[in-house]
Design a protein around this motif. Structure first.
Motif, mmCIF file in Angstrom:
data_model
loop_
_atom_site.group_PDB
_atom_site.id
_atom_site.type_symbol
_atom_site.label_atom_id
_atom_site.label_comp_id
_atom_site.label_asym_id
_atom_site.label_seq_id
_atom_site.Cartn_x
_atom_site.Cartn_y
_atom_site.Cartn_z
ATOM 1 N N HIS A 298 28.619 9.029 -4.714
ATOM 2 C CA HIS A 298 29.102 8.781 -3.350
ATOM 3 C C HIS A 298 28.280 7.724 -2.611
ATOM 4 C CE1 HIS A 298 32.130 11.964 -3.440
ATOM 5 N NE2 HIS A 298 31.265 12.644 -4.171
ATOM 6 N N HIS A 299 27.263 7.160 -3.272
ATOM 7 C CA HIS A 299 26.492 6.047 -2.703
ATOM 8 C C HIS A 299 26.027 6.332 -1.277
ATOM 9 C CE1 HIS A 299 27.705 3.898 -6.273
ATOM 10 N NE2 HIS A 299 28.967 4.177 -6.002
ATOM 11 N N VAL A 300 25.228 7.336 -1.159
ATOM 12 C CA VAL A 300 24.735 7.773 0.148
ATOM 13 C C VAL A 300 23.813 6.705 0.746
ATOM 14 C CG1 VAL A 300 23.315 9.516 1.298
ATOM 15 C CG2 VAL A 300 24.906 10.199 -0.534
ATOM 16 N N LYS A 301 24.023 6.417 2.032
ATOM 17 C CA LYS A 301 23.231 5.382 2.700
ATOM 18 C C LYS A 301 22.340 5.994 3.782
ATOM 19 C CE LYS A 301 27.124 3.079 3.615
ATOM 20 N NZ LYS A 301 28.136 3.688 2.725
ATOM 21 N N GLU A 302 21.258 5.298 4.064
ATOM 22 C CA GLU A 302 20.333 5.742 5.113
ATOM 23 C C GLU A 302 21.074 5.889 6.445
ATOM 24 O OE1 GLU A 302 16.750 3.401 5.343
ATOM 25 O OE2 GLU A 302 16.231 4.227 7.324
ATOM 26 N N LEU B 179 18.920 13.739 -0.656
ATOM 27 C CA LEU B 179 19.395 13.331 0.675
ATOM 28 C C LEU B 179 18.229 13.028 1.617
ATOM 29 C CD1 LEU B 179 22.284 15.917 1.000
ATOM 30 C CD2 LEU B 179 22.501 13.453 0.581
ATOM 31 N N ALA B 180 17.144 13.802 1.490
ATOM 32 C CA ALA B 180 15.965 13.552 2.319
ATOM 33 C C ALA B 180 15.358 12.190 1.970
ATOM 34 C CB ALA B 180 14.939 14.664 2.105
ATOM 35 N N GLU B 181 15.311 11.876 0.672
ATOM 36 C CA GLU B 181 14.770 10.574 0.242
ATOM 37 C C GLU B 181 15.627 9.428 0.750
ATOM 38 O OE1 GLU B 181 14.683 11.008 -3.989
ATOM 39 O OE2 GLU B 181 12.954 12.391 -3.907
ATOM 40 N N ARG B 182 16.935 9.642 0.823
ATOM 41 C CA ARG B 182 17.841 8.603 1.320
ATOM 42 C C ARG B 182 17.855 8.550 2.833
ATOM 43 N NH1 ARG B 182 17.955 9.001 -3.021
ATOM 44 N NH2 ARG B 182 18.176 7.285 -4.418
ATOM 45 N N ALA C 238 12.278 16.587 6.624
ATOM 46 C CA ALA C 238 12.662 15.166 6.636
ATOM 47 C C ALA C 238 13.424 14.805 7.918
ATOM 48 C CB ALA C 238 13.517 14.861 5.409
ATOM 49 N N GLY C 239 13.531 15.773 8.838
ATOM 50 C CA GLY C 239 14.221 15.489 10.099
ATOM 51 C C GLY C 239 15.732 15.409 9.968
ATOM 52 N N VAL C 240 16.280 16.037 8.915
ATOM 53 C CA VAL C 240 17.729 16.015 8.694
ATOM 54 C C VAL C 240 18.361 17.201 9.427
ATOM 55 C CG1 VAL C 240 19.562 16.090 6.957
ATOM 56 C CG2 VAL C 240 17.391 14.953 6.426
ATOM 57 N N ILE C 241 19.358 16.927 10.231
ATOM 58 C CA ILE C 241 20.029 17.993 10.988
ATOM 59 C C ILE C 241 20.979 18.764 10.069
ATOM 60 C CG2 ILE C 241 21.691 18.425 12.861
ATOM 61 C CD1 ILE C 241 20.447 16.081 14.327
ATOM 62 N N ILE C 242 21.062 20.077 10.270
ATOM 63 C CA ILE C 242 21.920 20.935 9.438
ATOM 64 C C ILE C 242 22.999 21.585 10.299
ATOM 65 C CG2 ILE C 242 21.999 22.963 7.929
ATOM 66 C CD1 ILE C 242 19.014 22.460 7.295
ATOM 67 N N VAL C 243 24.255 21.370 9.884
ATOM 68 C CA VAL C 243 25.392 22.031 10.526
ATOM 69 C C VAL C 243 26.037 22.921 9.468
ATOM 70 C CG1 VAL C 243 27.557 21.729 11.777
ATOM 71 C CG2 VAL C 243 25.752 20.015 12.004
ATOM 72 N N GLU C 244 26.313 24.164 9.844
ATOM 73 C CA GLU C 244 26.889 25.116 8.893
ATOM 74 C C GLU C 244 28.184 25.698 9.457
ATOM 75 O OE1 GLU C 244 22.756 26.801 6.914
ATOM 76 O OE2 GLU C 244 23.309 27.512 8.912
#
Ligand SMILES: [Zn+2]
Length: 208
Positions: free
Chosen positions: A99-103, A134-137, A165-171
């Motif tokens: 899916h070529h995840v981008k920053e 995902l954190a690395e990206r 990594a400061g990534v927000i989580i929505v569930e």
């Protein structure tokens, strides 16, 4: 009027809750009605992780911030729905690579969870190596169509990797009606103080 999708769960006493635990079920009580007064008034008792919700880092990190530490800006803007309906078990880095995840992206995972209305103990979740990828990206956030972003992982590595990594989580998203692609997202958690999560209304608009 732009076309939009409401990808939130309906909150009711009958809704699915995590592991079907009775103490997690919402209680909705009519405290006054027209037989006892001139207006109807209801009261709701909710776990903050009920239905569609946003987690803050304090959920898994004792030093993490409460909901006030999450600005609204990253919860508003372009989001990309990934079709992962073919994935079984945990979403891995291998599943995400095509899916070529981008920053800076906010990714929403559409899995087979979206086609189920009951709590499935074998729900699709984000595996630890997927979270690390995902954190690395440096993605901005992730959303999943399960009541948890992980399950049965001792120590909660998926949550912790993302939060650190400061990534927000929505569930608790509902993505059955939405196809893969980019949308403009508005994810608005209710404005609670001192909590580690808050229920949210999440809308996706066409043509970002
Ligand atoms: Zn949660």
């Amino acid at each position: 009027m732009a076309k939009f999708y409401d990808i939130s769960m309906t909150i009711s006493e009958e809704m699915p809750v995590y592991k079907n635990k009775p103490e997690k079920k919402p209680v909705i009580e009519v405290v006054q009605d027209f037989d006892t007064g001139s207006a109807r008034e209801s009261r709701v008792c909710l776990d903050v992780h009920t239905g569609t919700h946003v987690d803050s880092p304090l959920h898994m990190l004792p030093e993490g911030g409460t909901m006030e530490s999450l600005p609204l800006e990253p919860l508003t803007g372009t989001a990309r729905v990934l079709d992962l309906t073919g994935v079984e078990g945990g979403i891995s880095a291998e599943d995400l690579k095509p899916h070529h995840v981008k920053e800076g992206e906010f990714l929403l995972f559409k899995t087979r969870n979206s086609s189920q209305d009951h709590f499935d103990f074998e729900f699709i979740y984000l595996a630890e190596d997927g979270a690390r990828y995902l954190a690395e990206r440096k993605v901005r956030g992730v959303g999943i169509d399960a009541l948890g972003v992980e399950r049965s992982q001792p120590g909660h590595p998926t949550h912790k990797t993302l939060f650190r990594a400061g990534v927000i989580i929505v569930e608790g998203l509902r993505l059955a009606e939405v196809t893969e692609g980019e949308y403009f997202m508005v994810a608005a958690p209710i404005k609670l103080r001192d909590t580690e999560a808050a229920p949210a209304r999440v809308l996706l608009f066409d043509n970002p």
